[in-house]
Motif scaffolding. Structure first.
Motif, short mmCIF file in Angstrom:
data_model
loop_
_atom_site.label_atom_id
_atom_site.label_comp_id
_atom_site.label_asym_id
_atom_site.label_seq_id
_atom_site.Cartn_x
_atom_site.Cartn_y
_atom_site.Cartn_z
N UNK B 299 0.81 -1.22 0.00
CA UNK B 299 0.00 0.00 0.00
C UNK B 299 0.84 1.26 0.00
N UNK B 300 1.91 1.29 0.81
CA UNK B 300 2.72 2.50 0.89
C UNK B 300 3.41 2.79 -0.43
N UNK B 358 -9.10 -5.54 4.77
CA UNK B 358 -8.48 -4.24 5.05
C UNK B 358 -8.89 -3.22 4.00
N UNK B 359 -9.14 -3.67 2.77
CA UNK B 359 -9.53 -2.73 1.72
C UNK B 359 -10.83 -2.03 2.06
N UNK B 360 -11.67 -2.67 2.89
CA UNK B 360 -12.98 -2.12 3.17
C UNK B 360 -12.89 -0.72 3.74
N UNK B 361 -11.89 -0.45 4.57
CA UNK B 361 -11.85 0.85 5.23
C UNK B 361 -10.87 1.82 4.58
N UNK B 362 -10.42 1.53 3.37
CA UNK B 362 -9.48 2.45 2.72
C UNK B 362 -10.21 3.67 2.18
N UNK B 363 -9.50 4.79 2.18
CA UNK B 363 -10.12 6.02 1.69
C UNK B 363 -9.35 6.61 0.51
N UNK B 367 -4.43 3.24 -2.58
CA UNK B 367 -4.29 2.24 -1.51
C UNK B 367 -5.35 1.15 -1.66
N UNK B 371 -4.62 -2.83 -1.91
CA UNK B 371 -5.18 -3.95 -1.15
C UNK B 371 -5.92 -4.91 -2.07
#
Lengths: 646, 551
Positions: B299-300, B358-363, B367, B371
């Motif tokens: 992601x980074x 984890x992708x669910x809460x990405x904004x 990123x 994910x």
């Protein structure tokens, strides 16, 4: 010759495609193109017919295989056509009457700015119906069947700016869906039973399947037929379908759509022959519907709805005949063809009357129109005589045979069915005489049309003419000529078909025939029909001919009121189906909200929470990433070693 | 004549002949043409940087890159047509490089994906002109400190980092060798050859340079860390087998080689070395594909790198790394599959679930896609675990389908911009469908493909992979995969809902009109997505023909 078959369907289909995709630049010529292509289809039909007559009865069936349509494992469906005497009859009827209705529409729809689109839909309707009757397997038939459903939806709702038209179209579509489910289940049953749905193998092996299966297939086919042909219990859409432009009504009632159910039953004759229970149900449906439609027709003041009731009733005759088996198949089709002539003529006549009367449809506001519209009067009158079965005219030959065949079924059943058919003939005479008297005889009762903003009438053009006194006038040539042609058919077709058993000999190789002997003798049946007919006419005369007709309908007896409400068909549907459906939906919604949503939302919330927590691991420091990798590697190695150890 | 005579001959030669001649290695240049063309073009690119005037460097570099990739692809097609994919498959370059179906298929995929990726590298119409010069996604002068005077001067002078093209070509050449490498040293060298240019490429973003440099440093550190593990694993395997050649190691694992190298007598045949070494090499490859728990760089780095580079990296690296993973598991360690399969099961399950959850809460869009790529790595691993020709076929197909969707999706990300460059925060994408219906629709197609909705390539790929996994006895894995797909569908569809059913923001981003280069990239992405979705059979068959490894 068989290569021409595809063109029968192709010509109107091309017309539909060009007219619907061509855009506004075709507005000027669109109706001519549509009419021309329908006529081309008819021309090809006539050529094929001539060719067919030139061959012996055994090799009159033509096949055309276009391409392999669906091919998945043992599921094989071909895009193939079959032209035999039965489909030939339908082809001529559909394309011939269809072409006349196209011609008529040129005048009728002259002021409609969406006329091009209308002709596109008409072409589509004709093409779909031709596909239906020419298909060589049930799946392709189903394709045409659905095409007919689509085209009828588009045409009934053609004036979609009126909520009533939009609703009527939706109703027709939904009711037809119920029937369509029957057809799809029947096709599935055929596939599991016979491993195919091509006409040839299915019908040839029909008697090899168990009777239970055949009865199931037969009943499902009947359900389908009930939907398309507006038979009880799926009849409710037909009356509302009058919201469409009048030529559409003529097309639906005479040449396409409602005849599809009769075709389906006759085509599947081999299945019904081997399933007597299904046949019995067919006859019952036919008998009930023929009385139902006739009773409804007696009470309607709207000329088109009265005719719609009559269609339902006449199709009931055909279904009854088709349910009688080989005794009746030929006569079902014969009545279908003669009915095609006179019903189309009657509808076009009704449209002509409306055209001259500011689109008024209430017969109580007509009266004495024979002096103003002589051509319409004569053609409509001939159609009237034909439908009531006046001796010598078309309806006489075909209907009389059906009544005879119904009696010939024998036993109590024969008496009941024959009695119903006989009674129906009397009621037919009554309501058609009523229509005739209210419209063309008596005093003129017309009034200025109401203001534009409260126009209840069917045609939008009425808005332009609202507030004026009607000036009844004869319609233009493009409308009267088709009526005259159809009137010829109404007068002579029956005699031509019936005398010398021409029609019987023509169709017998496909449908089979056995002669039925009524228990009382054919002459007695004919004579009693004549008596019943005379009684019906006389009652109508005494009620509407001798006394002045009130412009506002009297309250009437309970039966009259019930018939005006279509014998409570919509109330029944509403209480049983709509309310029941609503209850079911409400309970399902409750379960969905409390149970399903609870689980779903709970899962979503826990996934979201987990996600938020896992996300914190991603803290942006390369060192903790490295730790994670190191830990992961250790676990990886440990797991690998562990796998070896166990 | 037998082995004895031959051995005799060798001995005689060693005894009699003077040792003054080192036998020249036998290299099949024609069969290595795809790689050699790209390497040659990369070297030429360096010379271009040195000798061609600054004005025309961009055009020369773009031409050189595209032409060499096209030529290399033509070479791949030629080799495949010549039967090197199946009947004539063999090991070239003295046992170092395999020329077989999977290698050619993956090389072709990498080359095609690289061509469209290079198009996005070359895009210069998205940003407004700086001092009258068109600018691309890359820093004017990578060596200058962000925000410094030297940077401003470079911008003013209209400098551009045209070095990205040769760097990309070097990376591509490494990627071409990686799935074809047939001994562990070649594998390692290929890994470094494609990784080092990627580290650099990550650092040269024009906007948000600090973030870009941070991403590059992280990627470099963690990459070096994982390379160390990989190298250690190679050493252990050498200790176990006495060779770095895939074929020899496989023979030793199978027990068909019994001769023991005296120098390695104490370690050869020691299963602990084999298992630990194998696990370490696996770890190095899993790092490159972004499998959990070796995914944290993804992601980074995806977020910080210039978006064209992200798209290139996400697609091509994944293809190359999965190719190498397949070859390692199917050629070197098939004898160990009862050991590595359960472990890989675990990795696949954790990867699929963690990526999706984890992708669910990405904004942030980038990123989010990162994910998503992790979750997809999990899905592909499910196909790898099938250990069948069907599994190889499905993985090859999936990689081809996935790489074009990915590059297309990142290309769309480059279009949505506001004053600060790309507007990657998801809140800014609200209502995009109202303002730019076409762009939003195209992105929706890519998202649906990621989600695996029928009639897109994502569905065909996922179906193939899960089918192979189920037939390979990994039914439970398929269940987890379908559950993860359902979770993943949530956030893909959420973006679609956001784009089409939310009110646009007043200060929302605008969609830049790209040059034909990016348009081609996106159009190719959409076309491949739909064609592979509607009519996948031809390409599945193609992958099926290419699914046999040479050993």
């Amino acid at each position: 010759m068989e290569n021409l078959i595809a063109l029968l369907v192709g010509a109107p289909l091309l017309g539909a495609a060009v007219l619907l995709c061509g855009g506004r630049r075709l507005d000027k010529a669109g109706h001519w193109l549509g009419t021309l292509l329908a006529a081309v289809s008819f021309g090809i039909g006539v050529a094929l017919f001539a060719d067919m007559l030139g061959r012996g009865a055994e090799d009159r069936t033509l096949y055309q295989h276009l391409f392999s349509w669906v091919s998945v494992g043992s599921f094989q469906a071909d895009f193939a056509f079959r032209l035999d005497q039965l489909s030939m009859t339908f082809v001529l009827l559909i394309s011939g009457v269809g072409t006349l209705i196209h011609v008529y529409s040129i005048g009728y729809m002259e002021h409609d700015e969406r006329r091009r689109r209308f002709f596109g839909y008409l072409n589509l309707f004709v093409a779909a119906m031709l596909l239906l009757v020419l298909a060589d397997n049930y799946l392709l038939l189903y394709f045409g069947w659905e095409g007919v459903g689509l085209a009828s939806y588009l045409l009934i709702g053609f004036w979609q700016h009126k909520p009533s038209a939009a609703t009527a179209a939706k109703k027709a579509f939904l009711v037809n869906r119920v029937g369509d489910i029957g057809l799809s289940i029947a096709i599935m049953l055929m596939f599991t039973t016979f491993g195919t749905f091509a006409f040839g193998p299915v019908l040839a092996n029909a008697d090899k399947a168990s009777e239970g299966t055949l009865t199931a297939i037969g009943l499902m086919l009947l359900l389908a037929a009930c939907g398309k042909s507006a038979q009880v219990p799926l009849q409710s859409w037909l009356g509302d379908a009058m919201e469409g432009p009048t030529p559409v009504s003529a097309l639906i009632h005479a040449a396409t759509m409602v005849t599809a159910g009769v075709y389906l039953i006759v085509r599947s004759g081999a299945i019904f022959n081997a399933a007597p229970d299904a046949q019995l149900v067919v006859t019952v449906v036919g008998a009930v519907t023929l009385l139902f439609g006739a009773i409804v027709g007696c009470a309607k003041d709207d000329i088109k709805k009265a005719l719609a009731g009559s269609t339902m009733s006449q199709i009931g005759y055909m279904v009854l005949a088709a349910g009688l088996g080989p005794v009746g198949y030929v006569f079902a089709i014969m009545h279908l063809v003669t009915h095609g002539f006179f019903k189309a003529g009657l509808f076009l006549g009704a449209g002509s009357v409306m055209h001259g009367m500011n689109d008024e449809v209430d017969m109580r506001k007509y009266g004495g129109l024979r002096r103003y519209m002589p051509v319409t009067f004569v053609t409509f009158g001939l159609g009237y005589l034909a439908i009531i079965g006046f001796p010598g005219l078309s309806g006489f030959f075909s209907k009389d045979k059906i009544i005879e065949a119904a009696f010939a079924k024998g036993g109590t059943e024969g008496w009941i069915l024959g009695g119903a058919a006989l009674l129906g003939a009397g009621i037919t005479a009554f309501y058609m005489t009523r229509v005739m008297l209210l419209t063309f005889f008596g005093e003129k009762r017309w009034q200025p049309a109401p203001d534009a903003d409260q126009v209840p009438s069917a045609e939008p053009a009425a808005e332009h003419r609202a507030g004026r006194m009607p000036h009844p006038h004869e319609s233009p040539k493009s409308m009267t000529i088709p009526m005259i042609v159809l009137a010829f058919g109404s007068v002579f077709a029956g005699a031509f078909f019936g005398l010398g058993d021409r029609f019987l000999n023509w169709l017998e190789p496909v449908t089979g025939y056995e002669h039925g002997n009524p228990p009382v003798g054919a002459l007695t049946v004919t004579l009693s029909t004549m008596v019943v007919l005379a009684v019906g006419v006389a009652i109508a005369w005494s009620m509407y001919g001798r006394k002045p007709v009130p412009v506002v309908a009297p309250r009437g007896s309970f039966l009259t009121r019930a018939a005006r409400r279509d014998l409570f068909q919509d109330d029944f549907n509403h209480v049983v189906l709509v309310r029941g459906g609503e209850h079911l939906t409400r309970s399902l919604v409750y379960v969905d909200h409390s149970l399903v949503d609870g689980v779903v939302n709970g899962t979503a919330a826990s996934v979201g929470g987990l996600s938020g927590r896992l996300r914190k691991l991603q803290n942006g420091y390369a060192r903790s990433y490295a730790v994670s990798m190191f830990g992961g590697t250790v676990v990886l190695i440990a797991a690998t070693l562990l796998m070896r150890a166990v | 004549m037998s082995a004895a005579t031959a051995a005799q001959g060798l001995l005689t030669l060693a005894a009699n002949g003077p040792a003054d001649k080192i036998p020249a290695p036998h290299i099949e240049y024609a069969q290595l043409a795809p790689t050699l063309i790209v390497v040659g073009a990369a070297v030429l690119g360096v010379l271009v940087e040195a000798f061609v005037p600054r004005r025309s460097r961009y055009h020369v570099q773009v031409f050189l890159a595209v032409a060499s990739l096209a030529a290399a692809f033509a070479a791949v097609v030629g080799l495949a047509a010549g039967g090197y994919g199946n009947s004539k498959a063999h090991i070239a370059a003295m046992g170092a490089i395999a020329v077989d179906g999977p290698a050619l298929f993956l090389q072709g995929t990498i080359l095609l994906a690289s061509v469209v990726a290079v198009f996005t590298f070359a895009e210069r119409r998205l940003d407004p002109k700086a001092h009258g010069n068109r600018v691309d996604s890359f820093a004017a002068q990578a060596a200058s400190v962000p925000g410094s005077d030297s940077e401003k001067a470079a911008v003013k002078a209209g400098f551009t980092t045209t070095e990205v093209f040769p760097l990309a070509l070097f990376a591509i050449s490494g990627m071409l060798i990686f799935p074809a490498a047939n001994d562990l040293l070649t594998l390692f060298i290929a890994l470094e050859v494609f990784s080092l240019p990627l580290y650099l490429l990550c650092a040269v973003a024009r906007r948000q340079r600090l973030m870009s440099q941070e991403a590059a440093v992280k990627y470099f550190l963690l990459g070096a860390f994982s390379s160390a593990f990989l190298l250690f694993g190679i050493a252990l395997l050498y200790g176990y087998a006495g060779s770095v050649s895939y074929a020899v190691i496989a023979d030793v694992v199978d027990g068909t080689v019994t001769a023991v190298d005296p120098a390695l007598a104490s370690t050869m045949g020691n299963d602990a070395l084999l298992l630990i070494g194998g696990a370490l090499i696996l770890m190095g490859l899993l790092f490159k594909v972004g499998a959990v728990p070796f995914h944290m760089w993804t992601p980074d780095v995806y977020q910080g790198a210039p978006t064209p580079v992200t798209g290139f990296m996400a697609a091509a690296t994944k293809v190359a790394a999965f190719g190498a993973l397949l070859r390692l598991l199917y050629v070197v360690l098939p004898g160990l599959r009862w050991d590595w399969r359960p472990v890989m099961w675990g990795v696949a399950i954790v990867t699929m679930l963690a990526g999706a959850v984890i992708a669910v809460t990405q904004t942030d869009v980038k990123r989010l896609l990162a994910y998503s790529s992790i979750a997809h790595a999990g899905f592909i691993l499910a196909g790898v675990i099938a250990t069948s020709a069907e599994g190889v076929k499905s993985v090859l197909f999936y990689l081809g389908a996935y790489s074009f969707v990915t590059i297309g999706a990142f290309a769309v990300v480059t279009l949505v911009r506001d004053a600060g460059g790309e507007a990657t925060h998801l809140s800014k994408w609200a209502g995009l469908g109202r303002r730019s219906p076409l762009t939003a629709a195209v992105f929706a197609v890519f998202l649906l493909a990621f989600a695996g909705i029928p009639l897109t390539s994502g569905f065909a790929g996922k179906f193939a992979v899960f089918k192979a996994a189920a037939e390979g006895g990994a039914g439970a894995l398929v269940v987890v995969g379908v559950i993860s797909s359902a979770i993943a569908a949530f956030f893909y569809i959420r973006v679609i809902v956001l784009m089409f059913f939310s009110e646009p923001k007043a200060d929302g981003p605008t969609v830049a009109v790209p040059s034909p280069l990016t348009m081609t990239t996106i159009a190719v992405g959409v076309a491949v997505t739909l064609v592979l979705g509607v009519a996948p059979q031809y390409f599945l068959d193609l992958a099926g023909h290419a699914s046999t490894f040479v050993r």
